[in-house]
Enzyme design. Structure first.
Site, PDB file in Angstrom:
ATOM      1  N   CYS A 349       0.783  -1.232   0.000  1.00 39.03           N
ATOM      2  CA  CYS A 349       0.000   0.000   0.000  1.00 39.03           C
ATOM      3  C   CYS A 349       0.821   1.292   0.000  1.00 39.03           C
ATOM      4  O   CYS A 349       0.469   2.224  -0.729  1.00 39.03           O
ATOM      5  CB  CYS A 349      -1.040   0.000   1.116  1.00 39.03           C
ATOM      6  N   ARG A 378       7.511 -10.397   5.831  1.00 42.38           N
ATOM      7  CA  ARG A 378       7.051 -10.026   7.162  1.00 42.38           C
ATOM      8  C   ARG A 378       7.695 -10.976   8.151  1.00 42.38           C
ATOM      9  O   ARG A 378       7.710 -12.188   7.934  1.00 42.38           O
ATOM     10  CB  ARG A 378       5.526 -10.160   7.285  1.00 42.38           C
ATOM     11  N   GLN A 396       0.961 -11.463  -2.507  1.00 36.90           N
ATOM     12  CA  GLN A 396      -0.489 -11.424  -2.448  1.00 36.90           C
ATOM     13  C   GLN A 396      -1.037 -11.102  -3.827  1.00 36.90           C
ATOM     14  O   GLN A 396      -0.366 -10.467  -4.617  1.00 36.90           O
ATOM     15  CB  GLN A 396      -0.959 -10.332  -1.490  1.00 36.90           C
ATOM     16  N   LYS A 480     -11.388  -4.580   8.626  1.00 31.33           N
ATOM     17  CA  LYS A 480     -11.223  -5.579   7.569  1.00 31.33           C
ATOM     18  C   LYS A 480     -12.441  -6.483   7.491  1.00 31.33           C
ATOM     19  O   LYS A 480     -13.031  -6.815   8.505  1.00 31.33           O
ATOM     20  CB  LYS A 480     -10.055  -6.531   7.896  1.00 31.33           C
ATOM     21  N   HIS A 526      -8.139  -1.638   0.391  1.00 28.27           N
ATOM     22  CA  HIS A 526      -7.109  -2.674   0.238  1.00 28.27           C
ATOM     23  C   HIS A 526      -7.868  -3.974   0.031  1.00 28.27           C
ATOM     24  O   HIS A 526      -8.801  -4.241   0.780  1.00 28.27           O
ATOM     25  CB  HIS A 526      -6.285  -2.829   1.505  1.00 28.27           C
TER      26      HIS A 526
END
Length: 665
Positions: A349, A378, A396, A480, A526
């Site tokens: 992002c 990560r 992703q 989310k 997102h």
RNA sequence: GCCACCUUAGCUCAGUCGGUAGAGCAACGGUUUCGUAAACCGUAGGUCUCCGGUUCAAGUCCGGAAGGUGGCUCCA
């Protein structure tokens, strides 16, 4: 509890107004609530339904009571051990103990199991007793059961506090008891077979700042046959485990030099690429554009985005040799700010925000959907890593949608449609939707969070999708929607997600010019469908037991020669198939046909084609699929069939699942 | 990260009481040319995860590290 009308179910059932009580009745149900025969209730007999020992709901009660028996056994065998909580769970039960002498061993489990059988064989009743709050606290305090005291102190002031007793051999009747709200079976005679499965550490109340307790997991069934069936299912789950299949099918691999960062071997990379290409093909229809962005950034990017303040513990902060030299000069003991000059990206992002701000944007460009298959890193804690399902390096099917607040709703709706089109294509049927709300560590104002949470909930309500709320689980920049599925071992994994974000556009000062020439702030969505491609592949491998459908399979067919004589024909046919775009293997080794079939089946290939003298003669193959023999097929028909079946779900003519969405764009 | 357990050939796994390394499959070489789930013979393959300790002697016992596996509220 002063209400005079309250009677236990046993008393109610004894009045003859319901079915007469018999030995198989272990509890009753009022609406969704299971109540045992010990607990006084104010209900009419007509509201009750009986739970017999063979009803599905009985298992839960049996397991909870079995957990009590286990705690009894543990305290008999290991004096000084404190009991905490011990609920029935989906596949059995557990009980958490604080044992001063440390963890239980596998040998201890065997002893406990034996002791449990002794207690169960004594066939003594469970008895319920209500005590006052003060008496309960005094009782457990005098026994040194400090966890129970803490539990009681946490109860609501008007809560009814109950104890459940059951007798154990060699003790006075009812001498073992536990603070418990029930429900419990009438007697230890109503329990079935038990198996203790594992021990594990578990924090008191799941809080890592509290003491580490010893948890014993077990399961219980009514009969040995049921237990055996369960154990067989566990075995089947192990056979489907994607880590095992990944090795056997040579899909991916790990090396300790890159912990939790998968290497995709040729076969796995083949599937991986097709997954991504499938998503790309959908992007064309759904109006996305793709970008490619850098891997490593100056720390200022992640200061702007807030990642360094809110996501630091998950980030890799690469250090160059030059930087290290500088650090050595400035500060021999190593200083943090210098180490953080560069960061490996954990999310896409921030770079997409940079791209949006690259030049002046017009409202005519919105909604602007940009996709990115960039590799992310990560740092995940060691204990949470799991095959492909939780890794430290992944990509992703990520995209960000910049839009106006008015466009959020339509974008969410359209994303929902896209997402379910994909899940249908992979035949995921039990998708659970969860709405994760604002976490403690977060950016933005309360008003922003209100708006964002409402936007997500509105779409769910409109489409009538059932969902679960997860308070405190949102991302630091926005709430989310999570889409979850279950793996072969019953573990829950999040795949897709969509998040509404007012915060990042604000932090990056993003603007677009509206029809009146005014500068406005866009909203950012997102979203991902597969989520991490790695995790998706892991879960999908288990979903299909490694039998990839034609369009994903690394090889779609293997040509098996019966003897050396057919090798030239097989080679020729293989070339024809490759020319038509079919992925083909040839097994012209000196193995016997049975072995070739076995090898092909073990690789879970969609098709095997046997070629003997007869097939060469007739210009055909003897085809077989995973289901079995399909008979003789001519070369021309074979090519046509494989090409047609090899198409991805949306590439050509819309399939059943693609048709609905095909109207859009 | 924390608790427990595991780590022996590419894979799956034996290895007794501490006495110096084994099998099957795979690989490679040969023989066999075979009709629907494993042909036969042979060869090669090892820093027993790593570091340290105990011991005359360590795959085995002890300590540490790395990697992996299960678990860390489905709330009495």
């Amino acid at each position: 509890m002063t209400e005079p009308a309250r009677q236990t179910a046993r008393e109610l059932l004894g009045t003859g107004t319901l079915e007469p009580l018999d030995a198989d009745v272990i509890a009753v149900k009022i609406g969704d609530r299971i109540v045992d025969l010990h607990t006084p209730i104010s209900a009419e007999p007509s509201e009750l339904s009986v739970i017999r020992r063979d009803s599905p709901e009985a298992l839960e009660v049996i397991r909870h009571s079995t957990a009590h028996v286990m705690a009894d056994a543990v305290q008999r065998l290991f004096p000084g051990t404190q009991v905490t909580i011990g609920p029935a769970i989906q596949s059995g039960f557990y009980y958490d103990f604080d044992r001063p002498d440390g963890p239980f061993t596998d040998k201890d489990l065997q002893r406990i199991e034996k002791e449990m059988r002794r207690i169960m064989n004594a066939k003594r009743p469970f008895v319920r007793e209500v005590v006052s709050r003060e008496a309960a606290i005094e009782l457990f305090r005098s026994m040194g059961e400090t966890y129970k005291v803490e539990l009681i102190e946490g109860f609501a002031a008007d809560a009814e506090i109950s104890l459940y007793r059951h007798a154990s051999p060699g003790r006075q009747e009812g001498s073992w008891f536990d603070l418990c709200s029930g429900p419990h079976v009438p007697s230890t005679a109503d329990l079935g077979v038990v198996k203790l499965t594992s021990v594990a550490g578990a924090y008191w109340r799941g809080d890592e700042t509290r003491p580490m307790l010893q948890r014993i997991y077990g399961t219980a069934f009514r009969t040995q046959e049921e237990l055996d069936r369960y154990l067989e299912q566990q075995e089947e789950a192990k056979r489907r485990d994607h880590r095992k299949l990944g090795k056997e099918l040579e899909l991916f691999w790990f090396h300790e030099y890159a912990p939790a960062m998968p290497f995709f071997l040729p076969r796995g990379a083949s599937v991986y690429r097709r997954l991504v290409d499938y998503i790309r093909s959908l992007y064309v229809r759904y109006g996305y554009e793709e970008v490619i962005t850098p891997q490593i950034f100056d720390k200022r990017l992640f200061e702007t985005s807030g990642h360094l303040q809110n996501y630091r513990e998950n980030m890799y902060l690469p250090v160059t040799a030059e930087t290290l030299d500088e650090i050595a000069q400035q500060e021999p003991s190593c200083s943090h700010p210098a180490l953080e000059n560069l960061s490996q990206k954990p999310m896409n992002c921030p770079s997409h925000c940079l791209i949006f701000g690259q030049r002046r944007r017009s409202y005519r460009e919105l909604p602007w959907r940009i996709a990115d298959f960039g590799r992310l890193h990560r740092y995940e804690r060691g204990g949470s890593l799991h095959g492909l399902a939780r890794v430290r390096s992944f990509c992703q099917d990520d995209a960000h949608i910049f839009c106006t607040p008015e466009q959020i709703h339509e974008e969410m709706r359209s994303f929902n449609e896209l997402l379910f089109e994909v899940y249908r294509a992979f035949e995921f049927k039990d998708v659970r939707v969860k709405l994760a709300l604002r976490p403690e560590k977060r950016l933005g104002t309360e008003a922003m969070w209100d708006a964002a949470e409402q936007a997500l909930e509105a779409v769910l309500k409109e489409s009538g999708t059932p969902y679960e709320l997860l308070p405190g689980e949102g991302a630091f920049y926005g709430p989310k929607l999570e889409f979850h599925v279950t793996d072969a071992l019953g573990r829950d994994w999040q795949l897709g997600t969509v998040q509404v974000d007012y915060a990042l556009p604000e932090r990056f000062g993003l603007e677009y010019v509206d029809a009146q020439g005014q500068a406005n702030r866009p909203v950012m969505l997102h979203r991902a469908i597969l989520g991490s491609v790695e995790r998706f592949l892991g879960v999908y491998i288990e979903h299909c037991s490694g039998k990839f459908p034609m369009w994903l399979a690394p090889e779609q067919i293997s040509l098996l020669t019966v003897s050396e004589r057919q090798a030239p024909f097989a080679a020729e046919l293989a070339q024809k198939l490759r020319d038509a775009g079919v992925r083909v293997l040839v097994d012209d080794s000196s193995d016997k046909l049975g072995a070739k079939i076995r090898n092909g089946r073990n690789l879970r290939l969609p098709y095997l084609a046997v070629i003997g003298d007869q097939e060469v003669e007739q210009q055909s193959v003897a085809l077989r699929s995973g289901e079995g023999d399909l008979g003789s097929v001519s070369v021309a028909d074979l090519i046509e069939r494989l090409v047609a079946e090899g198409r991805p779900p949306v590439a050509g003519a819309p399939s059943a699942s693609g048709a609905a969405a095909g109207a859009r764009s």
